[in-house]
Design an enzyme around this catalytic site. Sequence first.
Site, PDB file in Angstrom:
ATOM      1  N   GLY A  75       0.816  -1.212   0.000  1.00 50.92           N
ATOM      2  CA  GLY A  75       0.000   0.000   0.000  1.00 50.92           C
ATOM      3  C   GLY A  75       0.848   1.260   0.000  1.00 50.92           C
ATOM      4  O   GLY A  75       2.076   1.195  -0.058  1.00 50.92           O
ATOM      5  N   PHE A  76       0.174   2.384   0.091  1.00 49.29           N
ATOM      6  CA  PHE A  76       0.859   3.685   0.063  1.00 49.29           C
ATOM      7  C   PHE A  76       1.858   3.801   1.216  1.00 49.29           C
ATOM      8  O   PHE A  76       3.073   3.871   1.001  1.00 49.29           O
ATOM      9  CB  PHE A  76      -0.219   4.794   0.091  1.00 49.29           C
ATOM     10  CG  PHE A  76       0.270   6.152   0.473  1.00 49.29           C
ATOM     11  CD1 PHE A  76       1.398   6.705  -0.120  1.00 49.29           C
ATOM     12  CD2 PHE A  76      -0.416   6.896   1.434  1.00 49.29           C
ATOM     13  CE1 PHE A  76       1.840   7.977   0.244  1.00 49.29           C
ATOM     14  CE2 PHE A  76       0.014   8.165   1.795  1.00 49.29           C
ATOM     15  CZ  PHE A  76       1.142   8.700   1.207  1.00 49.29           C
ATOM     16  N   ASP A 116      -4.674 -12.453   2.221  1.00 51.23           N
ATOM     17  CA  ASP A 116      -5.675 -11.629   2.907  1.00 51.23           C
ATOM     18  C   ASP A 116      -5.548 -11.902   4.400  1.00 51.23           C
ATOM     19  O   ASP A 116      -5.821 -13.021   4.860  1.00 51.23           O
ATOM     20  CB  ASP A 116      -7.065 -12.034   2.382  1.00 51.23           C
ATOM     21  CG  ASP A 116      -8.198 -11.335   3.113  1.00 51.23           C
ATOM     22  OD1 ASP A 116      -7.964 -10.696   4.159  1.00 51.23           O
ATOM     23  OD2 ASP A 116      -9.338 -11.445   2.622  1.00 51.23           O
ATOM     24  N   VAL A 117      -5.145 -10.894   5.169  1.00 50.26           N
ATOM     25  CA  VAL A 117      -4.829 -11.110   6.592  1.00 50.26           C
ATOM     26  C   VAL A 117      -6.060 -11.361   7.461  1.00 50.26           C
ATOM     27  O   VAL A 117      -5.913 -11.599   8.665  1.00 50.26           O
ATOM     28  CB  VAL A 117      -4.011  -9.949   7.201  1.00 50.26           C
ATOM     29  CG1 VAL A 117      -2.646  -9.851   6.566  1.00 50.26           C
ATOM     30  CG2 VAL A 117      -4.755  -8.628   7.116  1.00 50.26           C
ATOM     31  N   TYR A 154       0.198 -17.642   7.955  1.00 52.09           N
ATOM     32  CA  TYR A 154       1.331 -18.533   8.207  1.00 52.09           C
ATOM     33  C   TYR A 154       2.607 -17.885   7.685  1.00 52.09           C
ATOM     34  O   TYR A 154       2.687 -17.496   6.518  1.00 52.09           O
ATOM     35  CB  TYR A 154       1.136 -19.896   7.522  1.00 52.09           C
ATOM     36  CG  TYR A 154       2.369 -20.755   7.633  1.00 52.09           C
ATOM     37  CD1 TYR A 154       2.661 -21.405   8.838  1.00 52.09           C
ATOM     38  CD2 TYR A 154       3.273 -20.856   6.574  1.00 52.09           C
ATOM     39  CE1 TYR A 154       3.818 -22.149   8.973  1.00 52.09           C
ATOM     40  CE2 TYR A 154       4.439 -21.606   6.700  1.00 52.09           C
ATOM     41  CZ  TYR A 154       4.708 -22.253   7.902  1.00 52.09           C
ATOM     42  OH  TYR A 154       5.854 -22.984   8.045  1.00 52.09           O
ATOM     43  N   ALA A 183      -1.233   0.270  12.988  1.00 51.02           N
ATOM     44  CA  ALA A 183      -1.528   1.539  12.309  1.00 51.02           C
ATOM     45  C   ALA A 183      -2.948   1.934  12.677  1.00 51.02           C
ATOM     46  O   ALA A 183      -3.912   1.380  12.170  1.00 51.02           O
ATOM     47  CB  ALA A 183      -1.411   1.365  10.801  1.00 51.02           C
ATOM     48  N   TYR A 202     -14.823   2.362   9.331  1.00 51.75           N
ATOM     49  CA  TYR A 202     -13.376   2.544   9.503  1.00 51.75           C
ATOM     50  C   TYR A 202     -13.061   2.945  10.944  1.00 51.75           C
ATOM     51  O   TYR A 202     -12.183   2.364  11.592  1.00 51.75           O
ATOM     52  CB  TYR A 202     -12.893   3.599   8.514  1.00 51.75           C
ATOM     53  CG  TYR A 202     -11.399   3.802   8.474  1.00 51.75           C
ATOM     54  CD1 TYR A 202     -10.552   2.798   7.998  1.00 51.75           C
ATOM     55  CD2 TYR A 202     -10.825   5.005   8.890  1.00 51.75           C
ATOM     56  CE1 TYR A 202      -9.183   2.999   7.942  1.00 51.75           C
ATOM     57  CE2 TYR A 202      -9.461   5.214   8.840  1.00 51.75           C
ATOM     58  CZ  TYR A 202      -8.639   4.206   8.364  1.00 51.75           C
ATOM     59  OH  TYR A 202      -7.279   4.410   8.309  1.00 51.75           O
TER      60      TYR A 202
END
Length: 309
Positions: free
Chosen positions: A10-11, A56-57, A62, A114, A145
Site C-alpha cells: 500500500g501507500f 488476505d490477513v 502462516y 496503524a 473505519y
Amino acid sequence: MRILVTGGAGFIGSHLCDRLLAEGHEVIAMDNLITGSTDNIAHLAGRRDFEFIFHDVTNYIYIAGPLDAILHFASPASPVDFTTMPIQILKVGALGTHKALGLARNKGARFLLASTSEVYGDPLVHPQPETYWGHVNPIGIRGVYDEAKRFAEAMTMAYHRAHKLDTRIVRIFNTFGERMRLNDGRVVPNLVGQALRGQPLTVYGKGLQTRSFCYVSDLVDGIYRLLMSQEVEPVNVGNPRETTILEFAELINRLTGNEAGILFKPLPADDPRQRRPDITRARTILGWEPKVALEDGLKRTIGWFKQKV
Ligand code: UDP
C-alpha cells in the site's frame, strides 16, 4: 530484525518497507492488493532481504521462521472505500488485527498497529491529544473505519495486558506523497489529478473544514521511531500545520498553474469539521517532528502524479 508489514504494497506500507530495508532489516510485505499495488514494491523485487506474500490477513496467517516485529498496516483507508468496501474494512480491522496479533504472540514479535485520527471522529476537542476519547458516529458511513480501528486499538491493548505482548499504537493523521492511488478519492489525489488535467478542483461543502497534512517521509520516520521506542500508549503522528480545504485547493492550483478554479460539491455525511494533531507526545517521547514543508511535499507529489496522469 525480520519484520512483517501487512498492507506492505500500500501507500504507507510500501514506504515503510523501503525505510526498514534501508535500516538493514529483513522485510516481508503481505497484501491482498485490493487497494495496494505491486507497482509500489516492484523496485524491491529480487532483493534477498525482501519477500512479498499475496494473502488476505483476515484469514489465518502462516509465516515460516522467526519474526521480530509485525507492522499491521493492512486496510483500505480512503473515505470512498468506506462506501465501496465497508465489510472488508471492518474485517481487516477486527479479524485481520486478531490474526496479526495471534501471529505476533506465536512468534514473540513486537506488534505495531496503524491506527488513525479517525478514532477521534468529528472531534469536539481541538487540537486532538491522545487522551481525547473521540466523537464517533458508529452507524454513519465513516463508522466502518472508525470503529474497526477503535476495535483494533482495544484488541491490541488486550493482547498487551492479557498476553504481555510488546505493542505500539500509532494514530496516523492525513498523510500524502508518492504512491497514493490516483483514483482513491482522497483530497490529494483528487485535486492534484484534476489540477494536472486542467479541471476545476472539487471542494466539498464550503471548504471550511480543516485538515493537517503530513508528508509521507516524515510520517514513516515517526513510525520507525515509535517501533524502536518502549512506548505502549498511542502516539499521534502527523503534521500540526492546519489548513482549510479551500486554502489547500488554492495552493494546489497555484503550484500547478491550474487556472480552472474551484467547483463546490456537497459535503459528505459526518465529514470531520476540523483535524489537527497535538504532537506533544511524539515530540517528547520520540524526539520527532515533521520536517518537510507542505509546499515542498506537494511539489514532490505533483511531480510524481505528473508521470502517472
Ligand atoms: N475533499 C474535497 N474534495 C475532494 C475530496 C475530498 O473537498 O475531491 C474534502 C473532504 O470532504 C474532507 C477533506 O477533503 O473534508 C479530506 O478528505 P479525504 O478524503 O482526503 O480524507 P479525510 O480526512 O476526510 O479522511
